[in-house]
Design an enzyme around this catalytic site. Sequence first.
Site, PDB file in Angstrom:
ATOM      1  N   ASP A  10      86.655  53.616  44.544  1.00  0.00           N
ATOM      2  CA  ASP A  10      87.524  52.518  44.940  1.00  0.00           C
ATOM      3  C   ASP A  10      88.159  52.907  46.279  1.00  0.00           C
ATOM      4  OD1 ASP A  10      89.383  50.301  44.769  1.00  0.00           O
ATOM      5  OD2 ASP A  10      90.897  51.767  44.138  1.00  0.00           O
ATOM      6  N   ASP A  12      91.406  50.980  47.968  1.00  0.00           N
ATOM      7  CA  ASP A  12      92.863  50.796  48.019  1.00  0.00           C
ATOM      8  C   ASP A  12      93.549  51.546  46.885  1.00  0.00           C
ATOM      9  OD1 ASP A  12      93.020  48.985  50.285  1.00  0.00           O
ATOM     10  OD2 ASP A  12      91.931  47.594  48.982  1.00  0.00           O
ATOM     11  N   GLU A  19      98.423  49.907  50.020  1.00  0.00           N
ATOM     12  CA  GLU A  19      99.029  48.641  49.602  1.00  0.00           C
ATOM     13  C   GLU A  19     100.414  48.386  50.200  1.00  0.00           C
ATOM     14  OE1 GLU A  19      97.456  46.299  48.445  1.00  0.00           O
ATOM     15  OE2 GLU A  19      95.859  46.978  47.131  1.00  0.00           O
ATOM     16  N   HIS A  83      94.263  34.389  55.460  1.00  0.00           N
ATOM     17  CA  HIS A  83      93.695  35.683  55.081  1.00  0.00           C
ATOM     18  C   HIS A  83      92.973  36.336  56.253  1.00  0.00           C
ATOM     19  CE1 HIS A  83      90.988  38.497  52.838  1.00  0.00           C
ATOM     20  NE2 HIS A  83      92.167  38.795  52.353  1.00  0.00           N
ATOM     21  N   ASP A 184      92.412  53.934  40.752  1.00  0.00           N
ATOM     22  CA  ASP A 184      93.853  54.207  40.774  1.00  0.00           C
ATOM     23  C   ASP A 184      94.655  53.199  39.967  1.00  0.00           C
ATOM     24  OD1 ASP A 184      93.329  52.114  42.815  1.00  0.00           O
ATOM     25  OD2 ASP A 184      95.498  52.222  43.020  1.00  0.00           O
TER      26      ASP A 184
HETATM   27  C1  XBP Z   1      92.429  46.117  46.074  1.00  0.00           C
HETATM   28  C2  XBP Z   1      92.984  44.792  46.297  1.00  0.00           C
HETATM   29  C3  XBP Z   1      92.841  44.155  47.608  1.00  0.00           C
HETATM   30  C4  XBP Z   1      93.824  44.408  48.674  1.00  0.00           C
HETATM   31  C5  XBP Z   1      93.684  43.332  49.738  1.00  0.00           C
HETATM   32  O1  XBP Z   1      92.085  46.279  44.705  1.00  0.00           O
HETATM   33  O2  XBP Z   1      93.497  44.185  45.402  1.00  0.00           O
HETATM   34  O3  XBP Z   1      92.976  42.823  47.341  1.00  0.00           O
HETATM   35  O4  XBP Z   1      95.134  44.394  48.140  1.00  0.00           O
HETATM   36  O5  XBP Z   1      92.417  43.163  50.192  1.00  0.00           O
HETATM   37  P1  XBP Z   1      91.144  47.468  44.230  1.00  0.00           P
HETATM   38  P2  XBP Z   1      91.938  41.735  50.789  1.00  0.00           P
HETATM   39  O6  XBP Z   1      91.703  48.740  44.827  1.00  0.00           O
HETATM   40  O7  XBP Z   1      91.260  47.494  42.738  1.00  0.00           O
HETATM   41  O8  XBP Z   1      89.747  47.177  44.709  1.00  0.00           O
HETATM   42  O9  XBP Z   1      93.142  41.051  51.344  1.00  0.00           O
HETATM   43  O10 XBP Z   1      90.938  42.092  51.844  1.00  0.00           O
HETATM   44  O11 XBP Z   1      91.324  40.936  49.675  1.00  0.00           O
HETATM   45 MG    MG Z   2      92.535  50.466  43.876  1.00  0.00          MG
END
Ligand code: XBP
Ligand code: MG
Length: 253
Positions: A10, A12, A19, A83, A184
């Site tokens: 993953d 983020d 975040e 976005h 995470d």
């Molecule tokens: C990550 C997310 C993403 C980011 C924003 O989740 O939820 O939406 O917050 O990205 P994970 P975008 O780590 O579970 O994949 O604005 O590009 O959608």
């Molecule tokens: Mg994540």
Amino acid sequence: MPELQALIFDVDGTLADTERDGHRVAFNLAFADAGLDWDWTVDIYEDLLTVTGGKERMKYFLDKYKPAFDEPEDLNGYIADMHKAKTAHYTELLSKGAIPLRPGVERLLKEAREKGFRLAIATTTTPANVEALLVHTLGKESMDWFEVIAAGDIVPAKKPAPDIYDFALEKMNLTAEDCIAFEDSRNGILSSMGANLKTIITINDYTRDHDFNGAVIVLDQYGEPGSPFTVIEGDPHGHNYLDIDMIKALHSA
Ligand code: XBP
Ligand code: MG
């Protein structure tokens, strides 16, 4: 158990703490550009993170926090434009080096490559965001370290659906048993475990109270030699920082 062949990450919250100081800030900048007074505070954002995907998250915000908002006729187009602006702000922030990789990530990726493991990414975030993070932390060539970068709208059902992991496995022509996932969050582990992947969790400030039932181990970070992780739950098999030996032990246990 077949031998471990590939590591699927993953992005983020896992590779970097993107975040609070990255995505959240970029959303707010995009709202300000559009003349909106919407303010995604650190606290509100914790609730908003229950929905993965930026466009999906904005819709959730409108429904829950702005029920009186006079929606434009083409709401999807409106959100998609906002976005795009958010993505531009986010990639700009990363290009200034706003977000470093989490401890141990670079070391682990390099060790995995040296030892011939295949690498992939399975994330909800927009592909441009993955590129910006990799290029500005590990250099341009790191894009080639990952044989599959499964990201964003490439699958219609985002995490917690397993689709993004299923997609990555299919592209690599591997089964879940050949791989291990790195996540995470609750939505992340629901997705990886939904694809039958053993999953290593590193928590962060937004996810430390999430339910990680089923994870092979829950750590506060990968750690480094001389700078150990703290085990939240699970058996570290005698290790104090996450390396390939430990990952193999977790995979075959
Ligand atoms: C990550 C997310 C993403 C980011 C924003 O989740 O939820 O939406 O917050 O990205 P994970 P975008 O780590 O579970 O994949 O604005 O590009 O959608
Ligand atoms: Mg994540």
